[in-house]
Design a protein around this motif. Sequence first.
Motif, mmCIF file in Angstrom:
data_model
loop_
_atom_site.group_PDB
_atom_site.id
_atom_site.type_symbol
_atom_site.label_atom_id
_atom_site.label_comp_id
_atom_site.label_asym_id
_atom_site.label_seq_id
_atom_site.Cartn_x
_atom_site.Cartn_y
_atom_site.Cartn_z
ATOM 1 N N LYS A 1 -1.751 2.736 -4.786
ATOM 2 C CA LYS A 1 -2.745 3.767 -4.466
ATOM 3 C C LYS A 1 -3.614 4.092 -5.669
ATOM 4 C CE LYS A 1 0.430 5.830 -1.123
ATOM 5 N NZ LYS A 1 1.490 6.843 -1.002
ATOM 6 N N LYS A 2 -2.952 4.256 -6.806
ATOM 7 C CA LYS A 2 -3.703 4.603 -8.016
ATOM 8 C C LYS A 2 -4.706 3.533 -8.365
ATOM 9 C CE LYS A 2 0.067 7.213 -10.188
ATOM 10 N NZ LYS A 2 1.061 7.103 -11.285
ATOM 11 N N ARG A 3 -4.283 2.285 -8.231
ATOM 12 C CA ARG A 3 -5.182 1.201 -8.623
ATOM 13 C C ARG A 3 -6.360 1.081 -7.652
ATOM 14 N NH1 ARG A 3 -1.230 -3.432 -11.422
ATOM 15 N NH2 ARG A 3 -0.352 -1.947 -12.912
ATOM 16 N N PRO B 1 0.811 -1.231 0.000
ATOM 17 C CA PRO B 1 0.000 0.000 0.000
ATOM 18 C C PRO B 1 0.841 1.277 0.000
ATOM 19 C CG PRO B 1 -0.036 -1.056 2.165
ATOM 20 C CD PRO B 1 0.687 -1.985 1.249
ATOM 21 N N ALA B 2 2.165 1.125 0.198
ATOM 22 C CA ALA B 2 3.012 2.315 0.212
ATOM 23 C C ALA B 2 3.362 2.777 -1.195
ATOM 24 C CB ALA B 2 4.286 2.033 0.999
ATOM 25 N N MET B 3 3.197 1.890 -2.156
ATOM 26 C CA MET B 3 3.599 2.249 -3.520
ATOM 27 C C MET B 3 2.505 3.032 -4.228
ATOM 28 S SD MET B 3 5.687 -1.062 -4.858
ATOM 29 C CE MET B 3 4.182 -1.932 -5.193
ATOM 30 N N SER B 4 2.952 4.004 -4.994
ATOM 31 C CA SER B 4 1.988 4.871 -5.660
ATOM 32 C C SER B 4 1.152 4.079 -6.651
ATOM 33 C CB SER B 4 2.713 6.007 -6.380
ATOM 34 O OG SER B 4 3.401 5.516 -7.508
ATOM 35 N N ILE B 5 1.762 3.057 -7.245
ATOM 36 C CA ILE B 5 1.029 2.237 -8.197
ATOM 37 C C ILE B 5 -0.169 1.573 -7.519
ATOM 38 C CG2 ILE B 5 2.600 0.311 -7.756
ATOM 39 C CD1 ILE B 5 2.170 -0.691 -10.494
#
Lengths: 327, 327
Positions: free
Chosen positions: B196-198, B190-194
Amino acid sequence: MTNTTLKKISEVLGVSISTVSRALKNHPDISEKTKAKVVELAQTLDYEPNANAIHLRTNNSNLFGLLVPTISNFFYDSFIAAIEEDCRQQGYSLIILQSGDDPLVEATNLKILRQNRVSGVFACITPSTKNMQPFQKMYDMGIPVVFFDKVPDLANCNRVCVADAAAASLAANALNQTAIKRVLAIFGNPAMSITKKRILGFSHTLQSSTLCHITYAHHSEEALAITTQHLATDPIPDALFCMSDEILTGAMKAIQMAGLLIPQQIKIITISNGFFPNLYHPSITYVETSGYRLGKLAFSKMMTCLSGDTNTAELTLPCTLVQGGSI
Amino acid sequence: MTNTTLKKISEVLGVSISTVSRALKNHPDISEKTKAKVVELAQTLDYEPNANAIHLRTNNSNLFGLLVPTISNFFYDSFIAAIEEDCRQQGYSLIILQSGDDPLVEATNLKILRQNRVSGVFACITPSTKNMQPFQKMYDMGIPVVFFDKVPDLANCNRVCVADAAAASLAANALNQTAIKRVLAIFGNPAMSITKKRILGFSHTLQSSTLCHITYAHHSEEALAITTQHLATDPIPDALFCMSDEILTGAMKAIQMAGLLIPQQIKIITISNGFFPNLYHPSITYVETSGYRLGKLAFSKMMTCLSGDTNTAELTLPCTLVQGGSI
DNA sequence: AACATTTTCGCAAACGTTTGCGGTAGGTTT
DNA sequence: AAACCTACCGCAAACGTTTGCGAAAATGTT
């Protein structure tokens, strides 16, 4: 922003280029005071030695070449990962080239590596490679070549392979422990020596009372088709042997389509790197041939070559049976 | 066997080095007769230009660097394959380095690339990379950097990504077409921006009447555990969304273990490169995010950078729904 | 104070290319 | 015959290092 060079540092400090060069590599000829000055300025100026100049001067590229049919493969990626690890650790870099199963591309790739004066080459030849001349040329230039996985039939070359015959034999032996009657064995391209070895190891070990049907699949889809076809016979085979991950994935899809229970209705065993067998439930029993370990082995062989050892060898990687639930 | 150089050829032929150099590159100043002589001798002597000397002289390495957490990955290998293809076609070579999710290794890898004076860098940063300084240094040296997949949150940098939000939204939309009540959605770190976007794309599109449980799995095994746990509830979710191949494989194993029928008992949709969804029967319906196509896109962006285009951009790869039989 | 030794540094060549510029030979134009 | 092209080629510098060798400066020894 122009690059900082030894020359620039020397000009600022009012010393010679050679002094700067020696100071940066801690040469005993240089006084501690000068060293300190040089090192500090080099740091603030973000000096990065020009690898090309060093390679040209020292005639040593600290570069390895890696030749592979394709990177995205069940097996090669872990091999590559292992090689890259060791390279970095030893101060080498790695140039990777794909031949795409085209001997012509393979030849030009070798040329690129020669022109870059690589220190050594790891190569997995394409199945259709007949002309070993380009590789011979590497040898003539004093560039060691370590073949892996798909290796040529030449005598005096360095080869690291999984123990192909032994792996297949181990699989056959595991089948012998069960009460199977009819086994369908799917192998890869019959022209490749790796296939021949595995066929030999398998059929020699499988007990003669077991009916064995040997087939060849060039890719996953063909393995699917072959398996589907044999699952339509009566009686169906009660065991399935796959030579590789690629074949396993095709065969497994066929089995899923037929809705067969593993291992009750059909037993399965394969030769694998270990990843794909664990994708399924139950996990497929397999003979492990680790690409990662093969990479480590290849690298160590390369290092002995570079340290002057000229005699060639064929090294094989021992393999072990990993129990899943498919037998 | 000593290497043949321009000098050697020039000595044999009794001409100057410059003449040989020009003859070999078909310079108009050289007569046809001389050219023929030179070219022939170069061929019989197996002349191979020394790339290091050329790079040093021309200050152009024709080399790209590729930085990736790990080569053996569901996605990167096809990305790498695409890049390598284009490189070879355009006369570039490719140095590949793994950072192993370690920002320190990543930094030293960048140093290696700088020292090799690469013409450009493709980089997928590690999740824990905080310090962008090393990348900034590349920029200062005039070396373009194209980030892909895992990209930094910086504004003025070149990024190529799959359309993360749109892909997840597409998947949610596909689920909306069915009569599902409860969906289990498994995302990655959940820390990765990818991630969050998804998440955003998915939950915004999923119709509000559908009960959605969002969970996070850092690797395949965790996805297996999560899925197993949710399959033990009553009632079980009637649909499953996976953010990536890695999660899909874990979830699928859990479903196989539970012996559930797809899509009758549970529907599945995932975001994928396309390989893994086809391993199963029925094939899993997925939103395609092609590593190969992303590689092509990244390379073309790199080329525009090299041709002098200085303004940065974030390019996204459109994605499409590929129908399998799991919905 | 003269000599020997050690420490510290610079000169210059070399690695293999590319390339601007100048030069020579022959032919063509006045 | 003088002047001018054109075609062809070589000289030499430059790219950024490394390194053998010699020289100067500092130090030590009688």
